[in-house]
Design a protein around this motif. Structure first.
Motif, PDB file in Angstrom:
ATOM      1  N   TYR A  13       3.973  88.630  40.202  1.00 44.09           N
ATOM      2  CA  TYR A  13       3.486  87.422  41.788  1.00 44.09           C
ATOM      3  C   TYR A  13       3.417  88.354  42.872  1.00 44.09           C
ATOM      4  O   TYR A  13       4.886  88.684  42.320  1.00 44.09           O
ATOM      5  CB  TYR A  13       3.753  85.855  41.450  1.00 44.09           C
ATOM      6  CG  TYR A  13       3.100  85.206  40.512  1.00 44.09           C
ATOM      7  CD1 TYR A  13       2.212  84.750  40.445  1.00 44.09           C
ATOM      8  CD2 TYR A  13       4.155  84.425  39.274  1.00 44.09           C
ATOM      9  CE1 TYR A  13       1.135  83.581  39.901  1.00 44.09           C
ATOM     10  CE2 TYR A  13       3.905  84.229  38.572  1.00 44.09           C
ATOM     11  CZ  TYR A  13       1.971  82.936  38.886  1.00 44.09           C
ATOM     12  OH  TYR A  13       1.782  82.225  37.527  1.00 44.09           O
ATOM     13  N   VAL A  15       4.771  87.676  46.524  1.00 41.21           N
ATOM     14  CA  VAL A  15       5.092  87.221  47.559  1.00 41.21           C
ATOM     15  C   VAL A  15       5.459  87.767  48.669  1.00 41.21           C
ATOM     16  O   VAL A  15       6.685  88.268  48.203  1.00 41.21           O
ATOM     17  CB  VAL A  15       5.995  86.098  46.764  1.00 41.21           C
ATOM     18  CG1 VAL A  15       6.495  85.073  47.431  1.00 41.21           C
ATOM     19  CG2 VAL A  15       5.845  85.641  45.572  1.00 41.21           C
ATOM     20  N   VAL A  20       7.505  88.980  41.778  1.00 44.31           N
ATOM     21  CA  VAL A  20       8.358  88.318  41.179  1.00 44.31           C
ATOM     22  C   VAL A  20       7.094  88.340  39.641  1.00 44.31           C
ATOM     23  O   VAL A  20       6.319  88.285  39.502  1.00 44.31           O
ATOM     24  CB  VAL A  20       8.060  86.708  41.382  1.00 44.31           C
ATOM     25  CG1 VAL A  20       9.042  85.586  39.900  1.00 44.31           C
ATOM     26  CG2 VAL A  20       8.450  86.235  43.189  1.00 44.31           C
ATOM     27  N   ALA A  22       6.940  87.165  36.782  1.00 42.82           N
ATOM     28  CA  ALA A  22       7.386  85.450  35.944  1.00 42.82           C
ATOM     29  C   ALA A  22       7.345  86.185  34.408  1.00 42.82           C
ATOM     30  O   ALA A  22       8.141  85.564  33.829  1.00 42.82           O
ATOM     31  CB  ALA A  22       6.135  85.360  36.302  1.00 42.82           C
ATOM     32  N   PRO A  41      15.003  78.252  29.945  1.00 38.96           N
ATOM     33  CA  PRO A  41      15.252  77.833  31.198  1.00 38.96           C
ATOM     34  C   PRO A  41      14.999  77.055  31.962  1.00 38.96           C
ATOM     35  O   PRO A  41      13.345  78.387  32.031  1.00 38.96           O
ATOM     36  CB  PRO A  41      16.900  78.009  31.632  1.00 38.96           C
ATOM     37  CG  PRO A  41      16.727  79.597  31.143  1.00 38.96           C
ATOM     38  CD  PRO A  41      16.068  79.424  29.795  1.00 38.96           C
ATOM     39  N   SER A  42      15.248  76.505  33.517  1.00 42.55           N
ATOM     40  CA  SER A  42      14.011  75.979  34.582  1.00 42.55           C
ATOM     41  C   SER A  42      13.404  77.695  34.828  1.00 42.55           C
ATOM     42  O   SER A  42      14.512  78.270  34.962  1.00 42.55           O
ATOM     43  CB  SER A  42      14.186  75.405  35.292  1.00 42.55           C
ATOM     44  OG  SER A  42      13.396  75.672  36.231  1.00 42.55           O
ATOM     45  N   GLY A  43      11.969  78.376  35.367  1.00 39.55           N
ATOM     46  CA  GLY A  43      11.783  79.401  36.313  1.00 39.55           C
ATOM     47  C   GLY A  43      12.198  80.353  35.226  1.00 39.55           C
ATOM     48  O   GLY A  43      11.646  82.047  35.541  1.00 39.55           O
ATOM     49  N   SER A  44      12.460  80.407  33.470  1.00 41.56           N
ATOM     50  CA  SER A  44      12.227  81.252  32.563  1.00 41.56           C
ATOM     51  C   SER A  44      10.297  82.254  32.295  1.00 41.56           C
ATOM     52  O   SER A  44      10.719  83.034  32.003  1.00 41.56           O
ATOM     53  CB  SER A  44      13.086  81.434  31.789  1.00 41.56           C
ATOM     54  OG  SER A  44      11.850  79.763  31.054  1.00 41.56           O
ATOM     55  N   GLY A  45       9.661  81.667  32.792  1.00 47.90           N
ATOM     56  CA  GLY A  45       8.580  81.772  32.990  1.00 47.90           C
ATOM     57  C   GLY A  45       7.340  80.716  31.142  1.00 47.90           C
ATOM     58  O   GLY A  45       6.472  81.895  31.147  1.00 47.90           O
ATOM     59  N   LYS A  46       8.904  80.652  31.071  1.00 42.80           N
ATOM     60  CA  LYS A  46       7.400  79.309  29.697  1.00 42.80           C
ATOM     61  C   LYS A  46       6.121  78.665  30.639  1.00 42.80           C
ATOM     62  O   LYS A  46       4.651  78.963  29.832  1.00 42.80           O
ATOM     63  CB  LYS A  46       8.354  77.955  29.705  1.00 42.80           C
ATOM     64  CG  LYS A  46       9.366  78.418  29.593  1.00 42.80           C
ATOM     65  CD  LYS A  46      10.631  76.869  28.863  1.00 42.80           C
ATOM     66  CE  LYS A  46      10.363  76.018  30.524  1.00 42.80           C
ATOM     67  NZ  LYS A  46      11.435  76.117  31.183  1.00 42.80           N
ATOM     68  N   SER A  47       5.490  78.465  31.748  1.00 45.34           N
ATOM     69  CA  SER A  47       5.185  77.997  32.641  1.00 45.34           C
ATOM     70  C   SER A  47       3.692  78.532  32.554  1.00 45.34           C
ATOM     71  O   SER A  47       2.198  78.419  32.065  1.00 45.34           O
ATOM     72  CB  SER A  47       4.853  76.359  33.548  1.00 45.34           C
ATOM     73  OG  SER A  47       5.754  75.575  33.211  1.00 45.34           O
ATOM     74  N   THR A  48       4.122  80.124  32.502  1.00 44.32           N
ATOM     75  CA  THR A  48       3.304  81.249  33.029  1.00 44.32           C
ATOM     76  C   THR A  48       2.305  81.364  31.410  1.00 44.32           C
ATOM     77  O   THR A  48       1.318  81.841  31.943  1.00 44.32           O
ATOM     78  CB  THR A  48       3.971  82.365  33.567  1.00 44.32           C
ATOM     79  OG1 THR A  48       4.831  81.299  35.072  1.00 44.32           O
ATOM     80  CG2 THR A  48       2.978  83.456  34.122  1.00 44.32           C
TER      81      THR A  48
ATOM     82  N   ARG B 411      -1.261  73.004  40.540  1.00 46.75           N
ATOM     83  CA  ARG B 411       0.326  73.153  41.070  1.00 46.75           C
ATOM     84  C   ARG B 411       0.304  71.556  42.321  1.00 46.75           C
ATOM     85  O   ARG B 411       1.529  71.601  42.776  1.00 46.75           O
ATOM     86  CB  ARG B 411       0.848  73.980  41.837  1.00 46.75           C
ATOM     87  CG  ARG B 411       1.470  75.180  40.713  1.00 46.75           C
ATOM     88  CD  ARG B 411       1.928  76.347  41.172  1.00 46.75           C
ATOM     89  NE  ARG B 411       1.972  76.805  40.369  1.00 46.75           N
ATOM     90  CZ  ARG B 411       3.409  77.408  39.896  1.00 46.75           C
ATOM     91  NH1 ARG B 411       3.668  77.202  41.415  1.00 46.75           N
ATOM     92  NH2 ARG B 411       4.537  78.415  39.562  1.00 46.75           N
TER      93      ARG B 411
HETATM   94  N1  ADP Z   1       1.435  80.874  41.664  1.00 46.02           N
HETATM   95  C1  ADP Z   1       3.061  81.604  41.668  1.00 46.02           C
HETATM   96  N2  ADP Z   1       3.196  82.017  42.915  1.00 46.02           N
HETATM   97  C2  ADP Z   1       4.606  82.899  43.218  1.00 46.02           C
HETATM   98  N3  ADP Z   1       5.756  82.632  42.326  1.00 46.02           N
HETATM   99  C3  ADP Z   1       5.794  82.074  40.811  1.00 46.02           C
HETATM  100  C4  ADP Z   1       4.312  81.541  41.070  1.00 46.02           C
HETATM  101  N4  ADP Z   1       4.186  80.645  39.698  1.00 46.02           N
HETATM  102  C5  ADP Z   1       5.038  80.893  39.235  1.00 46.02           C
HETATM  103  N5  ADP Z   1       5.656  82.012  39.697  1.00 46.02           N
HETATM  104  C6  ADP Z   1       7.661  82.238  39.386  1.00 46.02           C
HETATM  105  O1  ADP Z   1       7.106  82.663  39.021  1.00 46.02           O
HETATM  106  C7  ADP Z   1       8.462  83.007  37.686  1.00 46.02           C
HETATM  107  C8  ADP Z   1       8.403  81.998  36.081  1.00 46.02           C
HETATM  108  O2  ADP Z   1       7.637  80.544  36.663  1.00 46.02           O
HETATM  109  P1  ADP Z   1       7.078  79.289  35.622  1.00 46.02           P
HETATM  110  O3  ADP Z   1       6.522  79.936  34.592  1.00 46.02           O
HETATM  111  O4  ADP Z   1       6.793  78.149  36.166  1.00 46.02           O
HETATM  112  O5  ADP Z   1       8.906  79.384  35.204  1.00 46.02           O
HETATM  113  P2  ADP Z   1       9.120  77.251  33.736  1.00 46.02           P
HETATM  114  O6  ADP Z   1       8.181  77.623  33.885  1.00 46.02           O
HETATM  115  O7  ADP Z   1       9.835  78.615  32.992  1.00 46.02           O
HETATM  116  O8  ADP Z   1       9.825  76.848  34.559  1.00 46.02           O
HETATM  117  C9  ADP Z   1       9.164  81.407  38.490  1.00 46.02           C
HETATM  118  O9  ADP Z   1      10.521  82.294  39.416  1.00 46.02           O
HETATM  119  C10 ADP Z   1       8.450  80.845  39.323  1.00 46.02           C
HETATM  120  O10 ADP Z   1       9.247  81.077  40.594  1.00 46.02           O
END
Ligand code: ADP
Ligand code: MG
Lengths: 240, 413
Positions: A13, A15, A20, A22, A41-48, B411
């Motif tokens: 990403y 920013v 970033v 991800a 853990p939170s922020g590890s990239g799971k959702s991505t 989101r």
């Molecule tokens: N649209 C975005 N723009 C910038 N950074 C993003 C965006 N989406 C996710 N991130 C960053 O990517 C990383 C992984 O996010 P995410 O996949 O949501 O983590 P998780 O689901 O594991 O908590 C995080 O550091 C988050 O801040």
């Protein structure tokens, strides 16, 4: 043949000034009828990762073969079709249409699939029955409990008989007891032939799956099969 | 195609749900369109009404008529001062002219003067009195409600007889018959011999036969003004419209002879026709039309901006919904058509309501004798304009919804 095969996937990403990462260089394969948990853990990239697997998002680098087809070559319309027919999403915050009743929420994917009204209502009712909500068909989301809302969302994910169900922290907004009911429902869906990918940061939830992929800082840390899976005992239909 | 119709139908159903869910907002938004469409429809009915009224007024002059006059009614070639220096047309010239021409059905002189008319306590000031001969009737399409026109004896004898226009009759004799009664013109008693049928032309003003009275031309000279004071007009009626040009050529020749003009001298009179009046009127109507549509178009434009604004708000507010729909398989064009359908429906509802407002409006305006004409094409106009307004003003918001990134949309909180 693998249902899902990704190689050297990265998601970056922009920013403002910094980038970033991800996801950095993730490769994995998932077969039909697997039950996989993505842990981290939170922020590890799971959702991505899940969004990429669900064709909601596209990777910055790497290749993704879904059911033998290269997702990178698809246009927006094809991706929408794949999401509609092959993938069922379940979200942490349920993501139901607030003003529509359960039936309409569940039939929505079938509307986009072009199915006629009679058939899709029939199918939506079946899906709602499968998650034990036959008696809540005309209720709107705000007339349902959290667990019931998540069941509606699961029914919506199931209704198109997708190749895969993707659930991102499906128990994150539920109390422990209700969460367990939902996990029991997933186990049952898996046992009836569905492929499930579950995203969670809780060890206990992840242990319902047959395989856990652990990620940290956008990289796969470990990928292993669970020795002592949690098999929920209850018949969830009676628990609502 | 079937797929497209399916999507259209589902898009409409989805938008109807959304409209129902946001009733108040939809109503307020619709209001702008209601006003806009009502304005457009009212304007078009008014313009049509005025136009019809003009055409009717002009055709009451008769398309087979020529008017020989000192002045050209519409002229861009002869300078004004040159016409002013022309000799007045007089009765003697009329008599000679009448003897020279063979083609016309009828030839009659006429002169206008403004006088006060009185009957008992009622009086009308600055009323138009037309002085003419018994021949006049045959140069017009006028019909009688009561009585008759004055005859040759009355005409030649400059008798104090008068024919009333319908409006004048209504004011002076609201009850009972006028024929046989006496009225006063500039203190002179005149006997009413006839009342004309109503012409009902709004735009002709005092030139409308409804608002005039007719007396023998010699009576005008006897009671109201000196014969040489003003130029008369010679009304010439051709047998039919094909012969108008021949009659005109003959009239020019005869007038030149009457005036004793040499071959190198220009005509010192003008031959006027309804045609010139018509083209002039059409020009005026055209201007009214353009001005009307610019003004009403503006109000519609304001309504359209309102729709666009509210649709943008709606899209923004429903970002999450759009994300959800995309996640479960809505294509870009599905989202686009959903929002387009929504704004089109809002505008169509506004259009229907606007049409009814305009319909009521015309009913009210009719009460005040202003000409309006609500035609069937006004329905089509309202429908098409409101649909187009909806599609055009809804496009940008719908497009912004369609091209949203699903992950970002999901989101959105
Ligand atoms: N649209 C975005 N723009 C910038 N950074 C993003 C965006 N989406 C996710 N991130 C960053 O990517 C990383 C992984 O996010 P995410 O996949 O949501 O983590 P998780 O689901 O594991 O908590 C995080 O550091 C988050 O801040
Ligand atoms: Mg997450």
């Amino acid at each position: 043949m693998n249902l899902i095969s990704i190689e050297h996937i990265a998601k970056i990403y922009d920013v403002g000034s910094e980038e970033v990462h991800a996801l950095r260089d993730v490769s994995l394969t998932i077969e039909k009828n697997e039950y996989v948990a993505i842990m981290g853990p939170s922020g590890s990239g799971k959702s991505t990762l899940m969004n990429i697997l669900g064709c909601l998002d596209t990777p910055s680098k790497g290749s993704y073969i879904f059911n033998g087809i290269s997702v990178g070559d698809m246009d927006d319309n094809d991706l929408a079709k794949i999401r509609n027919k092959e993938i069922g999403f379940v979200f942490q915050t349920f993501n139901l249409l607030p003003r529509s009743d359960a039936l309409h929420n569940v039939e929505l994917p079938l509307i986009y699939a072009g199915m006629n009204s009679y058939e899709r209502k029939e199918r939506a009712r079946e899906a709602l029955a499968k998650v034990g909500l036959s008696d809540r068909v005309t209720h709107k989301p705000n007339e349902l409990s959290g667990g019931q809302r998540q069941r509606v969302a699961i029914a919506r994910a199931l209704v198109t008989s997708p190749s895969i169900i993707l659930a991102d922290e499906p128990t994150g907004n539920l109390d422990t007891k209700t969460g367990e009911d939902i996990m029991a429902l997933f186990s049952e869906l898996h046992s009836t032939g569905n492929t499930i990918i579950l995203v969670t940061h809780e060890e206990y939830i992840a242990e319902h799956a047959a395989r856990i992929i652990r990620i940290r800082d956008g990289m796969i840390e470990r990928d292993e099969y669970v020795e002592k899976r949690i098999i929920p005992s209850s018949n969830n239909h009676s628990l609502q | 195609m079937g797929n497209f119709l399916f999507e259209l139908k589902e898009g409409l159903l989805i938008s109807l749900r959304a409209i129902r869910a946001n009733k108040i907002r939809s109503i307020l938004t619709t209001l702008g369109i209601v006003i806009g469409i009502a304005a457009v429809v009212l304007m078009s009915t008014a313009v049509t009404g005025i136009d019809q009224s003009f055409q009717k007024g002009v055709s009451s002059l008769g398309s087979d008529n020529l008017y020989i006059d000192k002045w050209a009614w519409f002229n861009n070639d002869i300078p004004w001062w040159q016409m002013r220096n022309r000799r007045n047309l007089n009765m003697e010239e009329y008599e000679r002219f009448k003897d020279l021409v063979k083609l016309p059905v009828a030839v009659a002189p006429s002169i206008w003067t403004n006088q006060t008319i009185k009957k008992g306590e009622t009086s009308i000031e600055f009323m138009m009195v037309t002085g003419t001969t018994n021949e006049y009737l045959r140069t017009t399409n006028l019909n009688f409600n009561q009585g008759r026109f004055f005859n040759e004896i009355e005409s030649k004898g400059a008798r104090s007889v008068v024919v009333l226009g319908s409006e004048i009759n209504k004011q002076l004799f609201p009850f009972g018959s006028a024929v046989g009664e006496e009225i006063e013109l500039k203190g002179n008693k005149f006997k009413v011999v006839g009342v004309l049928e109503e012409q009902g032309s709004f735009v002709m003003g005092s030139f409308n036969p409804d608002n005039q009275v007719f007396v023998p031309i010699d009576a005008v000279f006897k009671f109201f003004q000196n014969e040489s004071f003003r130029s008369i007009t010679i009304n010439v009626r051709a047998p039919n419209s094909q012969l108008v040009e021949d009659v005109k050529q003959e009239a020019i020749g005869a007038m030149r002879q009457v005036r004793g003009l040499k071959y190198y001298e220009a005509d010192d009179f003008s031959i006027n026709q309804q045609e010139g009046l018509l083209s002039e009127i059409n020009k005026t109507i055209g201007v009214i039309q353009i001005a009307g549509f610019v003004i009403t178009g503006l109000s519609l434009f304001v309504g359209a901006i309102g729709i666009m604004n509210i649709m943008f708000v709606s899209v923004k507010e429903r970002t999450k919904e759009i994300g959800i729909r995309k996640a479960i398989g809505a294509k870009r064009r599905t989202i686009l058509s959903q929002f387009l359908a929504e704004s089109a429906i809002i505008c169509l509802i506004g259009g229907v309501m606007g049409f009814f407002v305009a319909f009521l409006g015309t009913r009210i305006i009719e009460q005040y004798d202003f000409p309006v004409s609500l035609q069937y094409d006004a329905v089509v106009l309202a429908f098409v304009v409101s649909l187009l307004t909806g599609l055009i003003s809804g496009f940008a918001p719908a497009y912004s919804a369609a091209k949203m990134d699903p992950v970002e949309a999901l989101r959105y909180e």
